[in-house]
Design a protein around this motif. Structure first.
Motif, mmCIF file in Angstrom:
data_model
loop_
_atom_site.group_PDB
_atom_site.id
_atom_site.type_symbol
_atom_site.label_atom_id
_atom_site.label_comp_id
_atom_site.label_asym_id
_atom_site.label_seq_id
_atom_site.Cartn_x
_atom_site.Cartn_y
_atom_site.Cartn_z
ATOM 1 N N ARG A 60 39.330 43.426 41.376
ATOM 2 C CA ARG A 60 38.095 42.977 42.034
ATOM 3 C C ARG A 60 36.909 43.005 41.070
ATOM 4 O O ARG A 60 36.101 42.068 41.025
ATOM 5 C CB ARG A 60 37.819 43.852 43.261
ATOM 6 C CG ARG A 60 38.888 43.725 44.335
ATOM 7 C CD ARG A 60 38.775 44.814 45.402
ATOM 8 N NE ARG A 60 40.026 44.956 46.112
ATOM 9 C CZ ARG A 60 40.341 44.317 47.243
ATOM 10 N NH1 ARG A 60 39.466 43.500 47.796
ATOM 11 N NH2 ARG A 60 41.509 44.500 47.811
ATOM 12 N N GLY A 61 36.791 44.088 40.319
ATOM 13 C CA GLY A 61 35.698 44.190 39.369
ATOM 14 C C GLY A 61 35.819 43.195 38.238
ATOM 15 O O GLY A 61 34.829 42.589 37.802
ATOM 16 N N LEU A 62 37.036 42.998 37.757
ATOM 17 C CA LEU A 62 37.246 42.043 36.667
ATOM 18 C C LEU A 62 36.956 40.611 37.124
ATOM 19 O O LEU A 62 36.400 39.802 36.372
ATOM 20 C CB LEU A 62 38.678 42.153 36.141
ATOM 21 C CG LEU A 62 38.996 43.450 35.391
ATOM 22 C CD1 LEU A 62 40.486 43.544 35.098
ATOM 23 C CD2 LEU A 62 38.185 43.556 34.102
ATOM 24 N N HIS A 63 37.325 40.304 38.367
ATOM 25 C CA HIS A 63 37.019 38.972 38.908
ATOM 26 C C HIS A 63 35.512 38.737 38.925
ATOM 27 O O HIS A 63 35.030 37.645 38.563
ATOM 28 C CB HIS A 63 37.594 38.828 40.315
ATOM 29 C CG HIS A 63 37.211 37.547 40.993
ATOM 30 N ND1 HIS A 63 37.828 36.351 40.731
ATOM 31 C CD2 HIS A 63 36.239 37.277 41.906
ATOM 32 C CE1 HIS A 63 37.274 35.391 41.466
ATOM 33 N NE2 HIS A 63 36.306 35.926 42.176
ATOM 34 N N VAL A 68 30.872 35.401 35.663
ATOM 35 C CA VAL A 68 29.696 35.246 34.798
ATOM 36 C C VAL A 68 30.083 35.320 33.320
ATOM 37 O O VAL A 68 29.257 35.565 32.449
ATOM 38 C CB VAL A 68 28.604 36.284 35.140
ATOM 39 C CG1 VAL A 68 27.938 35.932 36.463
ATOM 40 C CG2 VAL A 68 29.166 37.704 35.210
ATOM 41 N N GLY A 69 31.370 35.119 33.049
ATOM 42 C CA GLY A 69 31.836 34.997 31.672
ATOM 43 C C GLY A 69 31.875 36.286 30.872
ATOM 44 O O GLY A 69 31.863 36.248 29.633
ATOM 45 N N LEU A 70 32.006 37.437 31.546
ATOM 46 C CA LEU A 70 31.924 38.715 30.837
ATOM 47 C C LEU A 70 33.218 39.517 30.845
ATOM 48 O O LEU A 70 33.285 40.590 30.254
ATOM 49 C CB LEU A 70 30.802 39.572 31.438
ATOM 50 C CG LEU A 70 29.401 38.955 31.427
ATOM 51 C CD1 LEU A 70 28.392 39.936 32.014
ATOM 52 C CD2 LEU A 70 28.993 38.538 30.019
ATOM 53 N N GLU A 71 34.253 39.030 31.501
ATOM 54 C CA GLU A 71 35.487 39.803 31.612
ATOM 55 C C GLU A 71 36.114 40.060 30.242
ATOM 56 O O GLU A 71 36.541 41.190 29.940
ATOM 57 C CB GLU A 71 36.490 39.062 32.496
ATOM 58 C CG GLU A 71 37.825 39.795 32.626
ATOM 59 C CD GLU A 71 38.899 38.949 33.282
ATOM 60 O OE1 GLU A 71 39.823 39.528 33.883
ATOM 61 O OE2 GLU A 71 38.839 37.699 33.187
ATOM 62 N N GLY A 323 31.443 47.394 44.860
ATOM 63 C CA GLY A 323 30.077 46.933 44.661
ATOM 64 C C GLY A 323 30.013 45.613 43.915
ATOM 65 O O GLY A 323 29.207 44.727 44.240
ATOM 66 N N PHE A 324 30.876 45.454 42.918
ATOM 67 C CA PHE A 324 30.928 44.178 42.203
ATOM 68 C C PHE A 324 31.411 43.062 43.131
ATOM 69 O O PHE A 324 30.955 41.921 43.040
ATOM 70 C CB PHE A 324 31.849 44.288 40.983
ATOM 71 C CG PHE A 324 31.204 44.910 39.770
ATOM 72 C CD1 PHE A 324 29.977 45.571 39.861
ATOM 73 C CD2 PHE A 324 31.811 44.838 38.533
ATOM 74 C CE1 PHE A 324 29.380 46.135 38.733
ATOM 75 C CE2 PHE A 324 31.230 45.390 37.402
ATOM 76 C CZ PHE A 324 30.012 46.044 37.506
ATOM 77 N N GLU A 325 32.359 43.389 44.007
ATOM 78 C CA GLU A 325 32.837 42.381 44.955
ATOM 79 C C GLU A 325 31.717 41.971 45.908
ATOM 80 O O GLU A 325 31.645 40.808 46.330
ATOM 81 C CB GLU A 325 34.041 42.924 45.729
ATOM 82 C CG GLU A 325 34.799 41.862 46.497
ATOM 83 C CD GLU A 325 36.112 42.385 47.062
ATOM 84 O OE1 GLU A 325 37.166 41.839 46.686
ATOM 85 O OE2 GLU A 325 36.085 43.335 47.877
ATOM 86 N N ASP A 326 30.819 42.900 46.235
ATOM 87 C CA ASP A 326 29.629 42.533 47.019
ATOM 88 C C ASP A 326 28.886 41.379 46.356
ATOM 89 O O ASP A 326 28.448 40.434 47.021
ATOM 90 C CB ASP A 326 28.662 43.729 47.112
ATOM 91 C CG ASP A 326 29.076 44.796 48.112
ATOM 92 O OD1 ASP A 326 30.042 44.579 48.863
ATOM 93 O OD2 ASP A 326 28.415 45.854 48.125
#
Length: 465
Positions: A60-63, A68-71, A323-326
């Motif tokens: 979820r966080g990696l998605h 935004v191109g940061l993974e 939180g990132f998924e939010d």
């Protein structure tokens, strides 16, 4: 995109992980964003410890970073953890893979590195200004007005006619202001355990002194020690103990008591922690809290996200991922909703039940980590689970797999886990070895219980956002 033709400046309260990423998402939509952070700039000053040093970032966080191109850059600084390494008091280590194979893993990542990286990326959009040492002392959540004290100068100012996003953590100042509304309710449950962070330094030449690609656990019933790997070859250890009782932080008041405790309970770890006494008595002891509240919004003016809306204890490694998924879900809603109020209402409708589900799962996983992971019966059932994951791909799924390696809503992962766990327990009855599981019986149980549920909720298994 919300129909604010003049596009007022948006205000994000809190430049932690979620606030920094959210400001980046909002800037990408063409908004000007001011971020108010109470702490100094962590890129220029060393901040006091208090938050966990490591994160376990998963699907979820990696998605969210990928959008935004940061993974790719984040993964360069992450260490894959493919399973749990269980350390008994005596005897050999046991290894529990997280997924069906090594492709399913979680990643150890430095909280500080990620936070600094996200702040810089947000600023580099040219649309985000982060102001540090800014303390929100009052918020008119219906009007979008904030009273802010600049702690560097002592000056007080008003921020008016803005849209406010409260991402200021479990002790959120923005959430405090919600309590003036008669329909608002909040529960905060502090875990009866605290945590203390310790360090296993790298060996000679920066080598890892334990298995690099594992989350290490020393389960001891009512307490435990865990360790996550760092880029420099060190491990961050976290000791979880009750606050009070015969084995607790209250019982470890002297260096002698601490040494005796570690020699008895964690002898292999003690041999690798050279500065145990100094670190234990100089570092803060952290609290862990679950926050559930509603509503998360006031009209189209104020919205809570991340820990400010739904703080969870860290035992599923999902606080930051959630939180990132939010951010992902809100961003997708802003794409199609005509105004802030409608988008905020839809956001809470999608996220509230899921946040409550992961909060409950995190507390349950604490019990599993500190206690069950050392139980032979538990280890057998985990083995059976892995056999079923490989024998019935796409048909049999586990709760952990759905939470960590998919974007299926948490509430569905919780329900699936209950069904799948019942199947595993039934099939494990009387077994000595996982590989002896009756696959014909497994097929009948899976297709009779799990498959109908997954078909009924097929739409939900298409990831939200």
């Amino acid at each position: 995109m919300p129909s604010n033709e003049s596009k007022p400046t948006l205000t994000v309260v809190g430049a932690g992980l979620v606030g920094s990423l959210l400001s980046l998402y909002l800037a990408r939509r063409g908004h000007t964003v001011e971020v108010l952070e109470r702490r100094p700039d962590m890129r220029r000053e060393t901040l006091d410890a208090g938050r966990s040093i490591n994160l376990a970032i998963s699907t979820r966080g990696l998605h969210a970073l990928r959008q935004v191109g940061l993974e790719e850059e984040a993964l360069k600084h992450a260490i894959p953890m493919r399973g749990r390494a269980i350390h008994p008091v005596q005897g050999a280590l046991a290894y529990q893979p997280y997924g069906k194979d090594d492709s399913q893993h979680i990643n150890s990542l430095s909280r500080g590195w990620l936070n600094r990286f996200l702040m810089t990326q947000a600023e580099e959009t040219g649309r985000v200004r982060i102001r540090f040492r800014q303390r929100v002392t009052h918020a008119d959540t219906a009007a979008g007005t904030l009273t802010v004290v600049d702690e560097a100068t002592g000056e007080t100012r008003q921020v008016r006619d803005t849209v406010v996003f409260g991402t200021d953590g479990s002790g959120s100042a923005v959430r405090q202001e919600f309590q003036t509304h008669p329909d608002f309710h909040v529960t905060q449950e502090t875990l009866g355990h605290g945590y203390k962070e310790l360090t296993i330094p790298p060996g000679e030449g920066g080598r890892f002194q334990m298995e690099k690609h594992a989350l290490h656990i020393w389960p001891r019933g009512t307490f435990m020690l865990i360790a996550l790997p760092n880029e420099d070859g060190s491990f961050t250890c976290t000791l979880f103990l009750p606050w009070e009782g015969p084995v607790s932080f209250a019982s470890l008041q002297t260096p002698q008591a601490l040494e005796a405790f570690f020699q008895e309970q964690f002898p292999d770890a003690r041999a690798l922690i050279p500065n145990l006494v100094e670190e234990f008595f100089s570092r803060p002891t952290g609290h862990m809290v679950t926050v559930k509240c509603a509503p998360w919004r006031v009209g189209g003016r104020t919205l809570l996200l991340g820990d400010a809306a739904h703080a969870v204890v860290p035992f599923y490694g999902q606080g930051m991922n959630c939180g990132f998924e939010d951010c992902v879900v809100l961003d997708s809603l802003l794409e199609s909703r005509p105004d802030w109020e409608e988008a905020f209402a839809a956001f809470e409708g999608l996220r509230k039940t899921n946040a409550d589900a992961i909060a409950d799962m995190a507390v349950e996983n604490f019990i599993e980590m500190r206690d069950s992971t050392a139980d032979p019966r538990f280890l057998l059932e985990k083995g059976v689970e892995k056999v079923l994951l490989n024998a019935f791909p796409g048909e049999f799924v586990s709760r952990y797999t759905l939470v960590s390696f998919s974007r299926v809503p948490y509430r569905l992962a919780y329900q699936v886990g209950t069904i799948a766990g019942g199947i595993v327990t039934e099939l494990a009855q009387g077994l000595k070895r996982p590989e002896d599981v009756d696959l014909d019986a497994a097929a009948r149980l899976i297709r009779g219980r799990l498959t109908p549920f997954m078909k009924e909720h097929a739409d939900g298994f298409r990831a939200e956002g």
